[in-house]
Design a protein around this motif. Sequence first.
Motif, short mmCIF file in Angstrom:
data_model
loop_
_atom_site.label_atom_id
_atom_site.label_comp_id
_atom_site.label_asym_id
_atom_site.label_seq_id
_atom_site.Cartn_x
_atom_site.Cartn_y
_atom_site.Cartn_z
N GLY A 32 0.77 -1.23 0.00
CA GLY A 32 0.00 0.00 0.00
C GLY A 32 0.81 1.28 0.00
N LEU A 33 2.06 1.24 -0.44
CA LEU A 33 2.88 2.46 -0.47
C LEU A 33 2.87 3.15 -1.84
N ASP A 34 2.43 2.43 -2.88
CA ASP A 34 2.41 3.02 -4.22
C ASP A 34 1.58 4.30 -4.23
N GLN A 35 2.11 5.34 -4.88
CA GLN A 35 1.41 6.60 -5.09
C GLN A 35 1.01 7.27 -3.77
N GLN A 36 1.78 7.10 -2.73
CA GLN A 36 1.44 7.66 -1.42
C GLN A 36 2.51 8.65 -0.95
N LYS A 37 2.09 9.58 -0.10
CA LYS A 37 2.99 10.50 0.58
C LYS A 37 3.39 9.83 1.89
N ILE A 38 4.71 9.63 2.09
CA ILE A 38 5.21 8.76 3.16
C ILE A 38 6.25 9.47 4.01
N ALA A 39 6.19 9.22 5.32
CA ALA A 39 7.26 9.64 6.23
C ALA A 39 7.82 8.39 6.89
N VAL A 40 9.12 8.36 7.07
CA VAL A 40 9.79 7.26 7.76
C VAL A 40 10.28 7.78 9.10
N LEU A 41 9.82 7.16 10.19
CA LEU A 41 10.27 7.52 11.53
C LEU A 41 11.10 6.37 12.08
N LEU A 76 8.44 10.82 -0.58
CA LEU A 76 8.96 10.70 0.77
C LEU A 76 9.24 12.05 1.40
N SER A 77 8.90 12.17 2.68
CA SER A 77 9.26 13.37 3.44
C SER A 77 10.78 13.43 3.56
N ASP A 78 11.32 14.63 3.60
CA ASP A 78 12.76 14.83 3.73
C ASP A 78 13.22 14.27 5.08
N PRO A 79 14.15 13.31 5.07
CA PRO A 79 14.63 12.72 6.33
C PRO A 79 15.13 13.75 7.34
N ARG A 80 15.76 14.81 6.88
CA ARG A 80 16.24 15.83 7.82
C ARG A 80 15.09 16.50 8.54
N GLN A 81 13.99 16.74 7.83
CA GLN A 81 12.82 17.35 8.45
C GLN A 81 12.13 16.39 9.41
N VAL A 82 12.10 15.11 9.05
CA VAL A 82 11.48 14.11 9.93
C VAL A 82 12.28 13.99 11.22
N VAL A 83 13.61 13.92 11.11
CA VAL A 83 14.44 13.81 12.31
C VAL A 83 14.37 15.09 13.13
N ALA A 84 14.27 16.24 12.48
CA ALA A 84 14.10 17.50 13.21
C ALA A 84 12.77 17.49 13.96
N ASN A 105 1.78 15.42 7.81
CA ASN A 105 1.08 15.64 6.55
C ASN A 105 1.41 14.57 5.52
N VAL A 106 1.21 13.30 5.92
CA VAL A 106 1.47 12.18 5.03
C VAL A 106 0.27 11.24 5.01
N GLN A 107 0.31 10.28 4.08
CA GLN A 107 -0.75 9.27 3.97
C GLN A 107 -0.33 7.94 4.58
N ARG A 108 0.98 7.71 4.65
CA ARG A 108 1.52 6.48 5.23
C ARG A 108 2.68 6.84 6.15
N LEU A 109 2.75 6.13 7.27
CA LEU A 109 3.84 6.32 8.22
C LEU A 109 4.57 4.99 8.35
N VAL A 110 5.83 4.97 7.95
CA VAL A 110 6.66 3.79 8.09
C VAL A 110 7.48 3.98 9.36
N MET A 111 7.27 3.09 10.33
CA MET A 111 7.96 3.17 11.60
C MET A 111 9.01 2.07 11.67
N ILE A 112 10.26 2.46 11.86
CA ILE A 112 11.35 1.50 12.01
C ILE A 112 11.79 1.58 13.47
#
Length: 146
Positions: A32-41, A76-84, A105-112
């Motif tokens: 379900g990640l295709d065509q989605q706005k995603i942030a990785v935390l 993908l959200s900018d990793p620097r902004q996500v870490v900030a 402001n994303v549609q999917r959140l990938v949590m590692i």
Amino acid sequence: MASLAACQPAGWLAGSVAGGKRTVDVPAEYRGLDQQKIAVLVAAPNTVLFEFPDVSLNVCRAASGRIAADVPGAALSDPRQVVAFQRNNPQWLGVPTSQLIERLNVQRLVMIDLAEYSTHESGNAHQFRGIVVAQISVTEAGGEVA
């Protein structure tokens, strides 16, 4: 890797972070990640953060880069902004994922969620051959954790 989704963590995460060539192919369980706005935390224990202060940014960059390269239409959200965001909101782990999705402001959140991280085998400081142990989950906006 086209079927990456979020369920091939062992190979692509370790290989991406450490630049290694060993991979483990695991069939994708979530597509379900295709065509989605995603942030990785990335969440890491304090013991890992003490030894590797940039681990969150490095893992976020590696995972975001692989998702962007291998998942069609993923933004993908900018990793620097996500870490900030994580640094500026130290209680982020206690925030419901639905609110994190909204605030980022994303549609999917990938949590590692890192359990273990190292760049070298124990007792061998001269050869890069580390280990990454993590649980990866995906939360959909308005949905469940996958």
